[in-house]
Scaffold this motif. Structure first.
Motif, PDB file in Angstrom:
ATOM      1  N   GLU A   1      10.684  12.735 -17.086  1.00  0.00           N
ATOM      2  CA  GLU A   1      11.684  12.608 -18.168  1.00  0.00           C
ATOM      3  C   GLU A   1      11.270  13.279 -19.472  1.00  0.00           C
ATOM      4  N   THR A   2      10.029  13.134 -19.876  1.00  0.00           N
ATOM      5  CA  THR A   2       9.461  13.888 -21.002  1.00  0.00           C
ATOM      6  C   THR A   2       7.962  13.660 -20.958  1.00  0.00           C
ATOM      7  N   THR A  20       5.819  13.812 -23.411  1.00  0.00           N
ATOM      8  CA  THR A  20       5.241  13.409 -24.703  1.00  0.00           C
ATOM      9  C   THR A  20       5.435  11.900 -24.870  1.00  0.00           C
ATOM     10  N   HIS A  79       7.974  10.718 -27.479  1.00  0.00           N
ATOM     11  CA  HIS A  79       9.361  10.953 -27.081  1.00  0.00           C
ATOM     12  C   HIS A  79       9.758  10.002 -25.952  1.00  0.00           C
ATOM     13  N   TYR A  80       8.841   9.799 -25.011  1.00  0.00           N
ATOM     14  CA  TYR A  80       9.124   8.871 -23.896  1.00  0.00           C
ATOM     15  C   TYR A  80       9.533   7.499 -24.454  1.00  0.00           C
ATOM     16  N   PHE A 106      12.730  16.800 -15.924  1.00  0.00           N
ATOM     17  CA  PHE A 106      13.128  16.186 -17.199  1.00  0.00           C
ATOM     18  C   PHE A 106      14.559  16.556 -17.558  1.00  0.00           C
ATOM     19  N   SER A 149      17.734  15.868 -24.296  1.00  0.00           N
ATOM     20  CA  SER A 149      17.818  14.413 -24.468  1.00  0.00           C
ATOM     21  C   SER A 149      17.600  14.102 -25.947  1.00  0.00           C
ATOM     22  N   GLN A 161      14.620  15.158 -28.534  1.00  0.00           N
ATOM     23  CA  GLN A 161      13.767  16.172 -27.907  1.00  0.00           C
ATOM     24  C   GLN A 161      13.593  17.380 -28.825  1.00  0.00           C
ATOM     25  N   ASN A 184       8.316  19.332 -27.475  1.00  0.00           N
ATOM     26  CA  ASN A 184       8.371  18.436 -26.314  1.00  0.00           C
ATOM     27  C   ASN A 184       8.596  19.236 -25.040  1.00  0.00           C
ATOM     28  N   ILE A 185       9.524  20.194 -25.111  1.00  0.00           N
ATOM     29  CA  ILE A 185       9.839  20.991 -23.920  1.00  0.00           C
ATOM     30  C   ILE A 185       8.626  21.817 -23.486  1.00  0.00           C
ATOM     31  N   ASP A 191       6.481  19.650 -21.605  1.00  0.00           N
ATOM     32  CA  ASP A 191       7.007  19.443 -20.246  1.00  0.00           C
ATOM     33  C   ASP A 191       6.606  20.593 -19.331  1.00  0.00           C
TER      34      ASP A 191
END
Ligand code: 5AD
Ligand code: FES
Length: 345
Positions: free
Chosen positions: A162-163, A165, A168-169, A200, A204, A207, A211-212, A215
């Motif tokens: 889902e993420t 970080t 962020h999670y 992920f 979202s 985000q 963050n990406i 990922d």
């Protein structure tokens, strides 16, 4: 930009700063260049074959409360259902006749399906369809439970991170869920021997491009066999109802980057991608995806498995979706194949 894409194509990896440069500066010209390369790599490994998985959404009860998800436990408007063993087998029967050789059993985290029940379902499907693969997508369970499922005959497991970080999670999930637990589950699944899928949501809430990038780096390190990404789409009964949906262009860009980073991974053009644009799945394939996952759930429950609003294919029979996708893929030069579609080294 072009140089970075060439480097990614040649070495299958980029530094964080380079990934961020692409993410922060991508434009249409560069996307075309990237998609061509990604499609080339996908063609090299899979030709014009598209693997299919028949998705069976067998329960929408869930003990979790992910803030983005329409079937989270605190949504009183969710009309809850569970499929019986017979109903699941009947989905498989329809699916088998339509040419599916992988069944994905997906559901909320529903304690009703005890380890014993899940084992019974796996064995039931495997004995009726020994030439088919079973993919589970039923969330976090203990190491021992995963091991029992694998020994009962399950082949693959989908569990998106889902993420990648923590911070962020924690903005997407209540405190009882954690990224470290999620990652531990993923490492357990791999150790046990499953073909493992993670991924992920794109766009979202909260985000960032950082963050990406995280990922992408996590996926590079974890080396999943399958990578599922799709745009975030708000659901009206969640706290994120007024948040923006994820971007089509960014999702496609990420599919292409993921293809170049993980050339042999099985990457679906997801239903969520097909939901935000009527040609989303075709565009996903053209950006390097090689899998589609049409729905095999009984039409009577389709609308109830509502993770996000306006989900496509909730009124169509399994056969309609199979033929629809067959046509859609043919129009862009691809074929749905009758094959388990295992990961190949
Ligand atoms: N929008 C898009 N994807 C969602 N998922 C859950 N809720 C949403 C939403 N609102 C995705 C999650 C989950 C997968 C089964 O569906 O990434 O892992
Ligand atoms: Fe379901 Fe097109 S895939 S109708």
């Amino acid at each position: 930009m072009k140089e970075l894409i060439d480097k990614l194509y040649e070495t299958q990896e980029l530094e964080r700063s380079e990934l961020l440069l692409i993410l922060n500066n991508f434009n249409a010209d560069m996307s075309e260049y990237l998609f061509d390369k990604a499609r080339f790599v996908s063609k090299k490994h899979f030709g014009n074959s598209i693997y299919t998985r028949g998705l069976i959404e067998f329960t929408n009860f869930c003990k979790n409360d992910c803030y983005y998800c329409g079937i989270s436990r605190s949504n009183p408007n969710a009309d809850r259902y569970r499929l019986s063993m017979e109903e699941i087998l009947s989905c498989c029967e329809t699916g088998y006749e339509l040419g599916f050789r992988t069944f994905v059993l997906q559901g909320g985290e529903d304690g009703y399906y005890s380890e014993d029940k899940v084992v019974e379902i796996i064995k039931g499907i495997k004995s009726a369809y020994p030439d088919c693969a079973i993919t589970l997508s039923i969330g976090e369970r203990s190491y021992e439970a995963y091991k029992r499922f694998f020994e009962a005959g399950a082949d693959r497991y989908l569990l998106r991170h889902e993420t990648a970080t923590d911070e962020h999670y924690n903005k997407l999930h209540p405190a009882e869920l954690s990224l470290s637990e999620r990652k531990q589950c993923l490492y357990n699944l791999k150790e046990i021997g499953f073909q493992v899928g993670t991924g992920f949501m794109v766009g979202s809430p909260f985000q960032t491009m950082e963050n990406i990038a995280e990922d992408l780096l996590f996926l590079k390190e974890f080396k999943p066999h399958m990578i599922g990404i799709g745009p975030f789409i708000p659901h009206k009964d969640t706290r994120f109802l007024n948040e923006k949906q994820g971007s089509l262009d960014l999702t496609l860009l990420l599919i292409a980057i993921l293809r170049l980073m993980n050339p042999k991974a099985l990457i679906p053009a997801t239903t969520a991608l097909g939901t935000i644009d009527k040609n989303g799945r075709e565009m996903g394939i053209m950006a390097g995806a090689n899998v589609v996952m049409p729905n095999l759930s009984p039409v009577s429950v389709r609308k109830k498995y509502s993770l996000y609003d306006n989900k496509i294919c909730t009124g169509e029979e399994a056969a309609e979706c199979r033929f629809c996708l067959q046509n859609r893929m043919q129009k862009i030069g691809y074929e749905l194949v009758v094959d388990r579609g295992d990961y190949k080294e």
